[in-house]
Design a protein around this motif. Structure first.
Motif, PDB file in Angstrom:
ATOM      1  N   SER A 151      13.120   2.738  14.689  1.00  0.00           N
ATOM      2  CA  SER A 151      12.417   2.915  13.075  1.00  0.00           C
ATOM      3  C   SER A 151      14.436   2.636  12.712  1.00  0.00           C
ATOM      4  O   SER A 151      14.867   2.351  11.752  1.00  0.00           O
ATOM      5  CB  SER A 151      12.339   3.905  13.056  1.00  0.00           C
ATOM      6  OG  SER A 151      13.485   5.174  13.300  1.00  0.00           O
ATOM      7  N   PRO A 154      14.748  -2.400  13.961  1.00  0.00           N
ATOM      8  CA  PRO A 154      13.621  -2.598  13.075  1.00  0.00           C
ATOM      9  C   PRO A 154      14.186  -4.149  13.601  1.00  0.00           C
ATOM     10  O   PRO A 154      14.649  -4.712  13.221  1.00  0.00           O
ATOM     11  CB  PRO A 154      13.304  -2.583  11.611  1.00  0.00           C
ATOM     12  CG  PRO A 154      14.001  -1.697  11.171  1.00  0.00           C
ATOM     13  CD  PRO A 154      15.100  -1.209  12.369  1.00  0.00           C
ATOM     14  N   VAL A 182      12.621   3.349   7.941  1.00  0.00           N
ATOM     15  CA  VAL A 182      12.820   2.715   7.595  1.00  0.00           C
ATOM     16  C   VAL A 182      13.097   2.734   6.074  1.00  0.00           C
ATOM     17  O   VAL A 182      14.208   2.203   5.960  1.00  0.00           O
ATOM     18  CB  VAL A 182      11.839   1.018   8.374  1.00  0.00           C
ATOM     19  CG1 VAL A 182      12.342  -0.446   7.782  1.00  0.00           C
ATOM     20  CG2 VAL A 182      12.230   1.327   9.683  1.00  0.00           C
ATOM     21  N   LYS A 189      14.123  -3.473   2.813  1.00  0.00           N
ATOM     22  CA  LYS A 189      13.107  -4.026   3.867  1.00  0.00           C
ATOM     23  C   LYS A 189      11.883  -3.107   3.190  1.00  0.00           C
ATOM     24  O   LYS A 189      11.262  -3.024   2.264  1.00  0.00           O
ATOM     25  CB  LYS A 189      13.553  -2.681   4.973  1.00  0.00           C
ATOM     26  CG  LYS A 189      14.819  -3.058   6.078  1.00  0.00           C
ATOM     27  CD  LYS A 189      14.575  -4.056   7.016  1.00  0.00           C
ATOM     28  CE  LYS A 189      15.208  -4.160   7.560  1.00  0.00           C
ATOM     29  NZ  LYS A 189      15.844  -5.609   8.121  1.00  0.00           N
ATOM     30  N   VAL A 191       7.880  -3.118   3.889  1.00  0.00           N
ATOM     31  CA  VAL A 191       7.402  -2.075   4.661  1.00  0.00           C
ATOM     32  C   VAL A 191       5.419  -2.223   4.261  1.00  0.00           C
ATOM     33  O   VAL A 191       5.309  -2.134   3.079  1.00  0.00           O
ATOM     34  CB  VAL A 191       7.583  -0.677   5.103  1.00  0.00           C
ATOM     35  CG1 VAL A 191       6.359  -0.715   6.290  1.00  0.00           C
ATOM     36  CG2 VAL A 191       9.241  -0.858   5.905  1.00  0.00           C
ATOM     37  N   VAL A 224       8.029  -5.635   8.557  1.00  0.00           N
ATOM     38  CA  VAL A 224       7.820  -4.185   9.396  1.00  0.00           C
ATOM     39  C   VAL A 224       6.288  -4.042   9.021  1.00  0.00           C
ATOM     40  O   VAL A 224       6.002  -3.975   7.946  1.00  0.00           O
ATOM     41  CB  VAL A 224       8.461  -2.774   8.840  1.00  0.00           C
ATOM     42  CG1 VAL A 224       7.499  -1.956  10.383  1.00  0.00           C
ATOM     43  CG2 VAL A 224       9.805  -2.351   9.252  1.00  0.00           C
ATOM     44  N   LYS A 255      10.633 -10.253  12.778  1.00  0.00           N
ATOM     45  CA  LYS A 255      10.407  -8.925  12.468  1.00  0.00           C
ATOM     46  C   LYS A 255       9.811  -7.895  13.009  1.00  0.00           C
ATOM     47  O   LYS A 255       9.281  -8.193  13.947  1.00  0.00           O
ATOM     48  CB  LYS A 255       9.548  -9.774  10.848  1.00  0.00           C
ATOM     49  CG  LYS A 255       9.987 -10.819  10.016  1.00  0.00           C
ATOM     50  CD  LYS A 255      11.613  -9.887   9.162  1.00  0.00           C
ATOM     51  CE  LYS A 255      11.981 -11.057   8.151  1.00  0.00           C
ATOM     52  NZ  LYS A 255      13.094 -10.340   7.749  1.00  0.00           N
ATOM     53  N   GLN A 256       9.026  -7.278  12.767  1.00  0.00           N
ATOM     54  CA  GLN A 256       8.582  -5.837  13.539  1.00  0.00           C
ATOM     55  C   GLN A 256       7.121  -6.242  13.647  1.00  0.00           C
ATOM     56  O   GLN A 256       6.640  -5.937  12.158  1.00  0.00           O
ATOM     57  CB  GLN A 256       9.675  -4.372  13.007  1.00  0.00           C
ATOM     58  CG  GLN A 256       8.327  -3.376  13.832  1.00  0.00           C
ATOM     59  CD  GLN A 256       9.130  -3.559  15.213  1.00  0.00           C
ATOM     60  OE1 GLN A 256      10.516  -4.024  15.566  1.00  0.00           O
ATOM     61  NE2 GLN A 256       8.324  -3.465  16.918  1.00  0.00           N
TER      62      GLN A 256
END
Length: 461
Positions: A151, A154, A182, A189, A191, A224, A255-256
């Motif tokens: 977190s 990321p 995040v 970002k 998500v 994410v 990227k996560q």
């Protein structure tokens, strides 16, 4: 920045810090900034990156403008500009805990700001799931540590983060807490939380409507991606192929990816080797059933949240009785509390046991012979046909004898009935099996734990 601007900005920052009333936010977004120039009614604020520019514009522009205007003595409009000299300055690290503590400050409803609520909804995240209300203990401490690292950075660590554990242990809570943290830390970002079935449905819909490019843009432009129940993807060959390409695109872009499963990658039958290899390429963390101390901590926290006041003996009983599922633990607490509130005096432990179906009679009524055979067969990786058949290999014989033991001790079946259910010729075989399991249980601690685990899972059916 000349000395006048430096002093002016120092005064402005002092006022902003007081107005903001959030040390974590101030450290993250304001500490490494500077007032570059004041010209033509504009105050040019130097920041270190595009994220800071976006955040200050969206979240604090009005406050910054009014503050700098007041300190300067004339109306100014704040504008934000990336300053290369600031990019070299390392930000003071702010932990997830600092952000979590400051969530319910001002302009919030139920601890969530309007902007954050909108972002959570867009990301398909449940606003109830955060690090702040997650109970940490021995059962999840490694998983929580990995989640907090993700977190805070990321796309830089643990790609993918693979969270594994049985149903009801908090995997989804932990993964969604990452997504929320995040968004709190990096407003720009993108998500998304979904399930493997959700991914499949999106893919099918895009094919039906001829919008394949939109589907790929949706998933491959994320920062994410959180996929729950990833083990189910093994059922759909084409979905695996599409997810493989999505995974590669995100991974190669830094990227996560966060994956949630009820089993480790190597135990997902039907999963393509190339996906299995990638799932194992990051870090796999396991959440195991909570120990007694953690179960008590969960019950105490939930009691406080819901205003529940049960006798300690009842709370202790719940913690002792329900060992493998946090969701069931919380459900039992609320159900017993409801019944307790309807009585003039407090419930007894025996009454509480009956309410949640944990008394001896209720347990026997719930457990069916076929459930026992299925559970034991799964534990020893044999089939029910093997258990009922003539095979006498060590694993099959032990599984068969454990079935005999459970049918006798938990369901109180007669020896002849047990022999009939397991296709044995007579009850003397059953007596031998019962004696062997009872003896091994007494002297072998690891075997006793394994047997207790099977019984515990049966009691949750």
């Amino acid at each position: 920045m000349n000395e006048d601007n430096k002093e002016l900005w120092k005064i402005a920052l002092a006022q902003i810090e007081v107005k903001l009333d959030s040390p974590a936010q101030f450290k993250t977004w304001f500490k490494n900034t500077k007032l570059k120039t004041i010209k033509a009614g504009k105050a040019v604020i130097g920041v270190k990156n595009a994220y800071a520019c976006d955040w200050l514009k969206k979240k604090h522009h009005k406050m910054i403008t009014s503050t700098i205007s007041y300190v300067y003595g004339k109306n100014l409009d704040a504008v934000y500009e990336i300053d290369a000299s600031l990019a070299q300055i390392e930000d003071e690290k702010v932990s997830v805990e600092e952000f979590a503590k400051e969530v319910p400050l001002f302009g919030l409803k139920d601890g969530v700001s309007g902007d954050l609520r909108s972002q959570l909804k867009k990301s398909n995240l449940n606003e109830k799931y955060s690090f702040a209300n997650l109970i940490n203990g021995n059962s999840n401490k490694i998983a929580v540590a990995a989640a907090k690292a993700v977190s805070e950075r990321p796309g830089e660590v643990y790609i993918p983060l693979f969270i594994q554990g049985r149903t009801g242990l908090g995997k989804t809570h932990l993964a969604q807490a990452i997504g929320r943290a995040v968004l709190e830390r990096f407003a720009s970002k993108k998500v998304l939380y979904t399930t493997s079935e959700g991914f499949l449905n999106d893919m099918v819909k895009s094919i039906r409507e001829g919008k394949n490019l939109d589907f790929r843009q949706k998933y491959r432009s994320l920062d994410v991606l959180i996929i729950d129940d990833i083990q189910l993807i093994s059922k759909w060959v084409e979905t695996q192929n599409e997810f493989f390409n999505t995974y590669n695109e995100l991974h190669n872009s830094g990227k996560q990816i966060i994956l949630i499963s009820d089993r480790t990658p190597d135990r997902i039958d039907g999963l393509e080797p190339r996906l299995k290899s990638r799932f194992q390429g990051g870090v796999v963390v396991e959440i195991v059933p909570p120990d007694y101390e953690m179960r008590m901590a969960i019950l105490e926290k939930k009691s406080s949240e819901f205003g529940i006041d049960l006798p300690s003996k009842i709370t202790e009983y719940i913690a002792q009785e329900i060992k493998d599922n946090i969701r069931e633990l919380e459900g039992a607490l609320q159900k017993i509390s409801l019944y307790n509130s309807m009585k003039d005096d407090d419930l007894t432990v025996e009454e509480a046991a009956k309410i949640i179906g944990r008394d001896a009679k209720s347990k026997r009524e719930k457990i069916k012979p076929n459930s026992i055979l299925k559970s034991v067969a799964k534990e020893f990786e044999v089939t029910i046909k093997d258990i009922k058949g003539p095979r006498r290999t060590a694993d099959v014989a032990l599984a068969r004898q454990i079935c005999m033991y459970i049918l006798r001790t938990e369901l109180d079946y007669k020896l002849e009935k047990i022999a009939y259910l397991l296709n044995r010729k007579d009850h003397t075989t059953v007596i031998h099996g019962l004696d062997k399991i009872d003896s091994q249980r007494r002297v072998d601690e690891s075997f006793r734990e394994q047997l207790d685990g099977i019984l515990a899972r049966l009691n949750t059916i």
